[in-house]
Design a protein around this motif. Structure first.
Motif, PDB file in Angstrom:
ATOM      1  N   SER A 218       0.768  -1.269   0.107  1.00 35.89           N
ATOM      2  CA  SER A 218      -0.092   0.066   0.015  1.00 35.89           C
ATOM      3  C   SER A 218       0.894   1.353  -0.055  1.00 35.89           C
ATOM      4  CB  SER A 218      -0.875   0.060   1.231  1.00 35.89           C
ATOM      5  OG  SER A 218      -0.242   0.151   2.405  1.00 35.89           O
ATOM      6  N   ALA A 219       2.150   1.270  -0.121  1.00 32.20           N
ATOM      7  CA  ALA A 219       3.222   2.359  -0.124  1.00 32.20           C
ATOM      8  C   ALA A 219       2.976   3.190  -1.293  1.00 32.20           C
ATOM      9  CB  ALA A 219       4.514   1.919   0.088  1.00 32.20           C
ATOM     10  N   ASP A 220       3.379   4.395  -1.427  1.00 33.21           N
ATOM     11  CA  ASP A 220       3.240   5.137  -2.497  1.00 33.21           C
ATOM     12  C   ASP A 220       4.448   5.343  -2.982  1.00 33.21           C
ATOM     13  OD1 ASP A 220       4.429   6.676  -0.330  1.00 33.21           O
ATOM     14  OD2 ASP A 220       2.968   8.276  -0.848  1.00 33.21           O
ATOM     15  N   ASN A 221       5.722   4.826  -2.441  1.00 31.42           N
ATOM     16  CA  ASN A 221       7.058   4.830  -3.297  1.00 31.42           C
ATOM     17  C   ASN A 221       7.625   3.562  -3.294  1.00 31.42           C
ATOM     18  OD1 ASN A 221       8.755   4.114  -0.950  1.00 31.42           O
ATOM     19  ND2 ASN A 221       7.809   5.831  -0.146  1.00 31.42           N
ATOM     20  N   SER A 222       8.484   3.502  -4.535  1.00 29.49           N
ATOM     21  CA  SER A 222       8.915   2.083  -4.796  1.00 29.49           C
ATOM     22  C   SER A 222       9.625   1.346  -3.501  1.00 29.49           C
ATOM     23  CB  SER A 222       9.786   2.145  -6.038  1.00 29.49           C
ATOM     24  OG  SER A 222      10.789   2.887  -6.094  1.00 29.49           O
ATOM     25  N   TYR A 223      10.715   2.079  -2.858  1.00 26.64           N
ATOM     26  CA  TYR A 223      11.363   1.714  -1.973  1.00 26.64           C
ATOM     27  C   TYR A 223      10.431   0.992  -0.803  1.00 26.64           C
ATOM     28  CZ  TYR A 223      14.795   0.515   1.683  1.00 26.64           C
ATOM     29  OH  TYR A 223      15.656  -0.031   2.572  1.00 26.64           O
TER      30      TYR A 223
END
Length: 80
Positions: A31-36
């Motif tokens: 559910s994160a908004d950045n690839s890392y």
């Protein structure tokens, strides 16, 4: 230097110790908004030491890209 782990291995066939300076792992978060954060991963800082635990820059120069990746895999498995 004080290491959080010392892992015995070989570089170019020479016995040595990998001194792990820093290790952190983040689990994947879909559910994160950045690839890392989405893919997760490990942040690792380490040094190649001789078999007595002294820094060995001459031995570190012998690392190939494949050997480098193999050592990082060993470190991740050590902490798993």
């Amino acid at each position: 230097m004080k290491y959080i782990a010392e892992i015995e291995t070989r570089v170019a066939g020479i016995p040595c110790v990998i001194g792990v300076v820093e290790y952190s792992y983040s689990r994947p978060d879909r559910s994160a908004d950045n690839s890392y954060d989405y893919y997760g991963g490990a942040e690792i800082a380490w040094e190649v030491c001789d078999s007595r635990g002294r820094k060995a820059p001459w031995l570190q120069r012998k690392l190939t890209p494949i050997a480098f990746a193999d050592i990082e895999t060993e470190i991740i498995e050590y902490f798993s």
